[in-house]
Structure formats: C-alpha cells, structure tokens
Design a protein around this motif. Structure first.
Motif, PDB file in Angstrom:
ATOM      1  N   GLU A 118      80.102  42.729  48.746  1.00  0.00           N
ATOM      2  CA  GLU A 118      80.725  41.514  49.309  1.00  0.00           C
ATOM      3  C   GLU A 118      79.785  40.796  50.278  1.00  0.00           C
ATOM      4  O   GLU A 118      80.090  40.619  51.461  1.00  0.00           O
ATOM      5  N   ILE A 119      78.648  40.358  49.766  1.00  0.00           N
ATOM      6  CA  ILE A 119      77.651  39.650  50.574  1.00  0.00           C
ATOM      7  C   ILE A 119      77.798  38.144  50.342  1.00  0.00           C
ATOM      8  O   ILE A 119      77.611  37.666  49.220  1.00  0.00           O
ATOM      9  N   PRO A 120      78.130  37.374  51.370  1.00  0.00           N
ATOM     10  CA  PRO A 120      78.154  35.918  51.222  1.00  0.00           C
ATOM     11  C   PRO A 120      76.728  35.373  51.157  1.00  0.00           C
ATOM     12  O   PRO A 120      75.871  35.751  51.962  1.00  0.00           O
ATOM     13  N   TYR A 121      76.471  34.524  50.203  1.00  0.00           N
ATOM     14  CA  TYR A 121      75.086  34.081  49.970  1.00  0.00           C
ATOM     15  C   TYR A 121      75.064  32.643  49.472  1.00  0.00           C
ATOM     16  O   TYR A 121      76.089  32.064  49.076  1.00  0.00           O
ATOM     17  N   LEU A 122      73.863  32.105  49.476  1.00  0.00           N
ATOM     18  CA  LEU A 122      73.600  30.786  48.910  1.00  0.00           C
ATOM     19  C   LEU A 122      72.432  30.939  47.947  1.00  0.00           C
ATOM     20  O   LEU A 122      71.373  31.455  48.325  1.00  0.00           O
ATOM     21  N   ALA A 123      72.619  30.553  46.702  1.00  0.00           N
ATOM     22  CA  ALA A 123      71.548  30.594  45.695  1.00  0.00           C
ATOM     23  C   ALA A 123      71.080  29.167  45.419  1.00  0.00           C
ATOM     24  O   ALA A 123      71.903  28.272  45.211  1.00  0.00           O
ATOM     25  N   VAL A 124      69.781  28.971  45.423  1.00  0.00           N
ATOM     26  CA  VAL A 124      69.213  27.628  45.233  1.00  0.00           C
ATOM     27  C   VAL A 124      68.088  27.705  44.210  1.00  0.00           C
ATOM     28  O   VAL A 124      67.124  28.465  44.384  1.00  0.00           O
ATOM     29  N   HIS A 125      68.203  26.934  43.136  1.00  0.00           N
ATOM     30  CA  HIS A 125      67.166  26.879  42.104  1.00  0.00           C
ATOM     31  C   HIS A 125      66.576  25.472  42.077  1.00  0.00           C
ATOM     32  O   HIS A 125      67.306  24.493  41.878  1.00  0.00           O
ATOM     33  N   VAL A 126      65.268  25.370  42.304  1.00  0.00           N
ATOM     34  CA  VAL A 126      64.567  24.081  42.354  1.00  0.00           C
ATOM     35  C   VAL A 126      63.721  23.955  41.095  1.00  0.00           C
ATOM     36  O   VAL A 126      62.719  24.666  40.931  1.00  0.00           O
ATOM     37  N   GLN A 127      64.106  23.065  40.197  1.00  0.00           N
ATOM     38  CA  GLN A 127      63.399  22.897  38.933  1.00  0.00           C
ATOM     39  C   GLN A 127      62.489  21.668  38.992  1.00  0.00           C
ATOM     40  O   GLN A 127      62.932  20.565  39.316  1.00  0.00           O
ATOM     41  N   TYR A 128      61.222  21.898  38.667  1.00  0.00           N
ATOM     42  CA  TYR A 128      60.268  20.794  38.584  1.00  0.00           C
ATOM     43  C   TYR A 128      59.063  21.297  37.806  1.00  0.00           C
ATOM     44  O   TYR A 128      58.579  22.406  38.045  1.00  0.00           O
TER      45      TYR A 128
END
Length: 367
Positions: A118-128
């Motif tokens: 139960e880990i609150p997280y933010l996932a961010v994928h930067v496509q370029y």
C-alpha cells in the motif's frame, strides 16, 4: 497497514463463505470463462464439504467471474454471509492457490497480503524521440498516474495525459510539475517514479516542486502499459517489490527499538493475544505463514480470544470455538483499530511469526 477497508465485513455476523479465485482471462486456455467456471465448481464442492448453506453458495456463484472487464492477471476475493455478498475485492494478482472456507470468521489474511505494501506513488512517463533541443520540431507526451501500489494494477488511479510542443517544453514542464504536485498531495505520495526520454524527463524533474524532487526514482527501459492496468506496471513492480510503506517501516522501527530495550513490545502468540484482549496493541507484525497450524479460541466479540478454551470460558464467554490464529487476530485488530504490518521473514523473523507494539508500556515492565 490500517485495516479500515475490512470494517464493513466485520460489522456483519457469520458464518462466512470466503473464496479466493484466479479470474484472469489473458491465459492460453481456449475458453477462459469456462476455466473460471471450472475453478468455481471445485471451490463450491469445498464449501459444501465444510457445511456451507445453499444461500451462501448461490451468493458466491453470482459474484465469481463478474470482473471480465479487468485485463491482465488478477483474481477475486469474495465474502458472503447469510446468503448476501458481504465484501468483494479485486486482487492485483491471482491468489497463490484457489481456496474456499466456510466458518464463523472470514479468512481475510490472503486479502491483506495482496493489499500490502500500500505505497502511494506517482508514475510519470515522458515520451519523446526527437532531437534534444528546445528549437526542434516534435511533441513531448506526458502520461502520469497517481495511485496506491499494488491496488492500482486492477483499480487505475487518476490519470494525466498531455502533449506539448518541444518549443514550449521548458515552460510547460514547470506548469505540469505543479499540476503533478496537486495530485500527489491528495494521496500523500512516497515515491515519484519517472521514466522515458532522458533529456525530456530531466527537464521535467528539475522543474518539479522540491516536495516531489526529493522522492524521485528514475527507471530506464521501455514502459509499455496495458489499457486498464497501472501505468508503467512492470517498472513499478521492480521498484516496489521489496519495499515497505513508510508508515509501516516507522511502526516496525519502533517495534525493533522497543524490543531492543525490553520496552513496549513483545513477540509470540501469547503476547499478541494478551495485548489484544486488553486493547493495548498499537500494531501487530506478522510473518505470513499461510500454512501455519496455529489456532486460537474465540468468542462472539473481537477482543474475546485466548490460547485455550478453558481460559476463554473463565472470562464468562459461553459461545466458544476454535479458529485459525490469523483469522482470530485479524478480527481483533479491526475491532480494536490496531494496525497490521506484514513483515517478510528475511527482513525480521518473529517468534511464532508474531510481534506486537503496545500503545503504552506496562508500568510493571522494566524501563
């Protein structure tokens, strides 16, 4: 881990039917729905052999397999009482094995284990994929998701998706960073996992608010995402596979510190039962042993548990029966609003697989 998600279940009276079943559809089986029905028939037979009533069996049958829209490997935890659905939870991974149990207390430990860490997280994928210059043609695409691992695998969190011209990326990265901070604050994230093009993601990370930058974890490689599943699921699994939630780590550190100085902590089943009987347990720590033969005697109320039938009867409890130790302990934890931390044995081996952190030290204990 706070067990408030189980409170609606324990507000109901048993007996309960508890069913864990693999309901994955992305298998090599020709007809996956038929495979789910076959699994259920085996579990139905197990419930019948344990004395389950027809109403409870019918309630489970009407629920198993209703998650056909959930992609990827997963399962269901189904609990019924008196012919009614008491709790339904989607499992982020198939159960280790399909099981069915009918008894006075629900079998909730496999569900709790699947909720951890139960880990609150933010996932961010930067496509370029273009030239690394802010005067180049092209588009930077941002996909982000705020969630709680591993539950986001089957219950996607809030998504953010934007496409920004490279020429605007320096300024837009700062704006996106503040937007991400707003999503992160809502769930008090512990980790910001960032992947994608090294140059474009580097600009974003440098423009994130300081409160997020210190929690950034960068990962390499492709991050394919299946619709309906967590963004960057495979990368998150590698990042969080051996990690505990910060709140649970703090509880465990307090337990280990107090154990070292013989303070408000103890190990073993007897110590845990004693603390829960008196409502003194702040948190219980368990090595997950689903095969454990340990049993306890319980009464109708959460705090009515004991090592022996005789002990419980001396308290004036008349309706007494034996239950799996983990089922009895879990009901007592929910009833006393204590917390549970599932501790890998390789991290800390607990005597009889159980440890307890008390809300306050016993005045008779040594300082």
């Amino acid at each position: 881990m706070r067990l408030s998600f189980l409170e609606p279940l324990y507000k109901q009276s048993g007996p309960f039917a508890s069913v864990y079943v693999d309901t994955s559809r992305d298998t090599a089986v020709g007809d996956p729905d038929a495979a789910v029905r076959l699994r259920w028939r085996h579990l139905r037979d197990a419930l019948m052999s344990e004395g389950a009533d027809q109403e409870s069996i019918t309630a489970v049958a009407g629920t198993v397999g209703t998650d056909s829209d959930v992609p990827g490997p997963h399962g269901q935890a189904v609990f019924t009482a008196h012919g009614r659905l008491a709790l339904l939870d989607e499992l982020p991974a198939p159960p280790a094995r399909d099981t069915a149990h009918f008894g006075t207390l629900p079998d909730t430990m496999p569900l709790i284990v699947q909720h951890a860490p139960e880990i609150p997280y933010l996932a961010v994928h930067v496509q370029y994929g273009g030239r690394h210059s802010t005067d180049a043609p092209g588009i930077v695409r941002i996909d982000a998701e705020a969630g709680v691992w591993p539950l986001t695998r089957v219950t996607p969190g809030h998504r953010l998706r934007q496409e920004i011209p490279v020429t605007d990326w320096l300024n837009a990265a700062g704006v996106i960073g503040h937007e991400l901070e707003g999503h992160a604050r809502r769930i008090d994230v512990e980790a910001v996992v960032v992947a994608g093009d090294v140059w474009a993601r580097g600009i974003l990370v440098r423009r994130l608010p300081a409160s997020l930058r210190e929690d950034v974890i960068t990962v390499e490689g492709a991050c394919p995402s299946e619709p309906g599943r967590a963004l960057m699921e495979q990368r998150l699994e590698s990042v969080f596979g051996e990690r505990m939630a910060a709140h649970d780590r703090a509880l465990l550190d307090a337990f280990l510190a107090q154990r070292a100085r013989d303070g408000a902590s103890a190990e073993g089943l007897a110590a845990a039962v004693s603390a829960l009987q008196r409502g003194r347990a702040k948190a219980l720590f368990l090595n997950d042993h689903p095969e454990s033969p340990l049993r306890l005697w319980v009464g109708p109320e959460p705090g009515q548990l004991a090592l022996t039938e005789e002990e419980l009867r001396t308290y004036g409890v008349r309706d007494v029966h034996g239950e799996r130790a983990d089922a009895a302990l879990t009901r007592a934890l929910v009833g006393t609003k204590a917390e549970l931390v599932v501790v890998p044995e390789r991290r800390v081996r607990l005597r009889e697989g159980v440890g307890v952190l008390l809300r306050y030290a016993d005045p008779a204990s040594p300082a």
